[in-house]
Design a protein around this motif. Sequence first.
Motif, short mmCIF file in Angstrom:
data_model
loop_
_atom_site.label_atom_id
_atom_site.label_comp_id
_atom_site.label_asym_id
_atom_site.label_seq_id
_atom_site.Cartn_x
_atom_site.Cartn_y
_atom_site.Cartn_z
N ASN A 186 0.83 -1.21 0.00
CA ASN A 186 0.00 0.00 0.00
C ASN A 186 0.86 1.26 0.00
OD1 ASN A 186 -2.67 -0.94 -0.12
ND2 ASN A 186 -2.50 -1.63 2.02
N LEU A 187 1.62 1.40 -1.04
CA LEU A 187 2.45 2.60 -1.14
C LEU A 187 1.91 3.47 -2.27
CD1 LEU A 187 6.01 1.03 -0.85
CD2 LEU A 187 4.76 2.26 0.92
N PRO A 188 1.93 4.80 -2.07
CA PRO A 188 1.45 5.67 -3.14
C PRO A 188 2.39 5.61 -4.36
CG PRO A 188 2.51 6.95 -1.41
CD PRO A 188 2.44 5.54 -0.91
N ARG A 189 1.81 5.86 -5.53
CA ARG A 189 2.62 5.92 -6.75
C ARG A 189 2.71 7.36 -7.23
NH1 ARG A 189 2.81 0.66 -9.26
NH2 ARG A 189 1.46 -0.78 -8.17
N PRO A 190 3.76 7.73 -7.94
CA PRO A 190 4.96 6.94 -8.22
C PRO A 190 5.78 6.70 -6.97
CG PRO A 190 5.21 9.19 -9.02
CD PRO A 190 3.81 9.08 -8.55
N ARG A 191 6.32 5.50 -6.88
CA ARG A 191 7.01 5.10 -5.66
C ARG A 191 8.48 5.50 -5.69
NH1 ARG A 191 4.16 -0.82 -5.53
NH2 ARG A 191 2.17 -0.08 -4.74
N THR A 192 9.01 5.67 -4.51
CA THR A 192 10.45 5.90 -4.40
C THR A 192 11.03 4.85 -3.49
OG1 THR A 192 9.84 7.55 -2.75
CG2 THR A 192 10.61 8.38 -4.86
N ARG A 193 12.21 4.41 -3.85
CA ARG A 193 12.81 3.31 -3.10
C ARG A 193 13.34 3.73 -1.74
NH1 ARG A 193 14.43 -0.82 -6.63
NH2 ARG A 193 13.43 -0.45 -8.62
N GLY A 194 13.58 5.02 -1.58
CA GLY A 194 14.26 5.47 -0.36
C GLY A 194 13.42 5.38 0.89
N SER A 195 12.08 5.35 0.75
CA SER A 195 11.23 5.53 1.94
C SER A 195 11.33 4.37 2.92
CB SER A 195 9.78 5.70 1.49
OG SER A 195 9.29 4.47 1.07
N ALA A 196 10.99 4.66 4.16
CA ALA A 196 11.08 3.65 5.22
C ALA A 196 10.06 2.54 4.99
CB ALA A 196 10.86 4.31 6.58
N GLU A 197 8.84 2.91 4.54
CA GLU A 197 7.81 1.90 4.34
C GLU A 197 8.25 0.91 3.25
OE1 GLU A 197 7.44 5.20 4.37
OE2 GLU A 197 5.34 5.79 4.61
N PHE A 198 8.83 1.48 2.20
CA PHE A 198 9.33 0.64 1.10
C PHE A 198 10.30 -0.39 1.64
CE2 PHE A 198 9.82 0.45 -3.58
CZ PHE A 198 10.88 -0.43 -3.65
N ALA A 199 11.27 0.12 2.40
CA ALA A 199 12.32 -0.76 2.93
C ALA A 199 11.72 -1.83 3.84
CB ALA A 199 13.35 0.07 3.69
N LYS A 200 10.69 -1.43 4.62
CA LYS A 200 10.08 -2.35 5.57
C LYS A 200 9.42 -3.53 4.83
CE LYS A 200 6.74 -2.30 9.28
NZ LYS A 200 5.36 -2.02 8.89
N ILE A 201 8.66 -3.20 3.79
CA ILE A 201 7.99 -4.27 3.02
C ILE A 201 9.02 -5.17 2.34
CG2 ILE A 201 6.44 -4.72 1.09
CD1 ILE A 201 5.06 -2.07 1.76
N GLU A 202 10.01 -4.52 1.74
CA GLU A 202 11.05 -5.29 1.06
C GLU A 202 11.72 -6.26 2.05
OE1 GLU A 202 13.84 -2.78 -0.97
OE2 GLU A 202 14.95 -4.49 -1.80
N GLU A 203 12.00 -5.75 3.23
CA GLU A 203 12.68 -6.55 4.25
C GLU A 203 11.80 -7.73 4.69
OE1 GLU A 203 15.67 -6.59 5.26
OE2 GLU A 203 15.21 -8.20 6.70
N GLU A 204 10.52 -7.43 4.82
CA GLU A 204 9.60 -8.47 5.28
C GLU A 204 9.54 -9.64 4.28
OE1 GLU A 204 4.84 -9.02 6.16
OE2 GLU A 204 5.69 -7.00 6.07
N VAL A 205 9.43 -9.27 3.00
CA VAL A 205 9.36 -10.32 1.97
C VAL A 205 10.68 -11.08 1.90
CG1 VAL A 205 9.03 -10.78 -0.48
CG2 VAL A 205 7.68 -8.99 0.63
#
Lengths: 254, 243
Positions: free
Chosen positions: B217-236
């Motif tokens: 559930n991230l807004p688009r266009p997305r940026t890789r730098g954000s904390a939420e992005f990193a959190k989801i990536e880490e979880e997967v």
Amino acid sequence: MTMRHRMINRFKIIPWIIPFLLLLLWQFLTASGIVPENVFPKPMDVVQAFIELMKNGQLESNVGISAGRAFAGFLIGGGIGFLFGLLNGLFKGFYWFTDTSIQMIRNVPHLAVLPLVIVWFGVGETGKVFLVALGVLFPIYINTLHGIRSVDPKLIEMGRVYGLSKWSLFTQIILPGSLSSIFVGIRYALGVMWLTLIVAETVATNSGIGYMAMNARDFMQMNIIVLSIIIYALLGKMSDLIAKLLEHLFLKWE
Amino acid sequence: MDRSETKGIKLKVQHVKKKFGPHEVLKNIDLEISSGEFVAIVGKSGCGKSTLLRQIAGLDQPTDGVIYYDHTPLTGLSPDVRIMFQDSRLLPWKRVLHNVSIGMKKSGLQHAQTALESVGLLDKANEWPKLLSGGQQQRVALARSLVSDPRLLLLDEPLGALDALTRIEMQRLIAQIWEEKKFTAVLVTHDVGEAVFLADRVVLIEDGAVKLDKKVNLPRPRTRGSAEFAKIEEEVLSQILEK
């Protein structure tokens, strides 16, 4: 720029140095009498034979006859080889049905059937065309078959996914994909074509370049014999050039 | 985001199994993808994700189970579906424009030009594919997959062979085109960052079964730098690597 051009021109000369030296050596050996005239003619005698035969029309008609035989044989044999290559490459059933038989016939050296051909067809045209066709058939068959079988299956899969019909798959992917292999076959077949024709015309004939050479042998006209050999070489080179040109035309993307 | 006017295929994978001999590659996969959704399938190599994509494409028949497009059971390849492969699979004997218009009627050339323009390669229309870089070839392949306006686009690790910078460029391009065209998209990738960047949902496959189905559930266009992005990536990622 001019420097580079001159360099390129110089490179174009290099391949011709050896032939030119050989020509000089030939002239020297024959003119000095080290090689007697009944063994090998002088270069000028060959040129003279060429002019004479051009004048009385013999050369033209004999070259025409030989080229006609070669062409007819190539067309018939090549056509059959191509057709079987296509069918066997495209349809497994055809392949299982005919390939073994074709491979068995291929293992007979086609020149070995020459005596049989003379018995069947005599020294007329049919026999020679038949023999050329037989010789040309196999290289074209094998390379067409190989070309079709080695088309990248991933490209065919792509074509299916992108909605190509069977016919479009064939014309847009399979045939262009096997073309370079088919051309290898064509060039090889052209060599076989001249070789077969030379043998056939030399052994059993009453016209053509081979006949011209054999007739000259009866009269010890060494210059005509050598001229015939040179003409065969030139015809071979010419057909190779034509094949290269076609290749260039059809395989632009390579 | 408003996706009410989507035209993408609604995809349903129901109890799909696939066996190759005794080897069971897919064990009972259930998956629903709504119209216009972008789903990424991730997993280790050999987990069956590419096999699943082939079943969805109709290139292969599942050993068991059914796949539905909208509400129709799938029986084979469909003209509404296009695949972008890992290798560009351009025909070396066709110029770029004609590669893009493959399978289209004569009038397709116009569409092909538009598609080439949308990937920024209109100036290469008359080149041979061989003369393009790997990234450019994949962009041509993308144009080719878009030209017929597919309702479902399947992406089989299409960026796997590209260098890092070209990948990022391509990911942005794919995201932008997908937002414009609103087709349904299924991306198979082993790059979790790519999955999170592009997809509405990341599905993790392990040993032929769905192990994780994660909404992004991230807004688009997305940026890789954000904390939420990193959190989801880490979880997967931690789910993939966990023993």
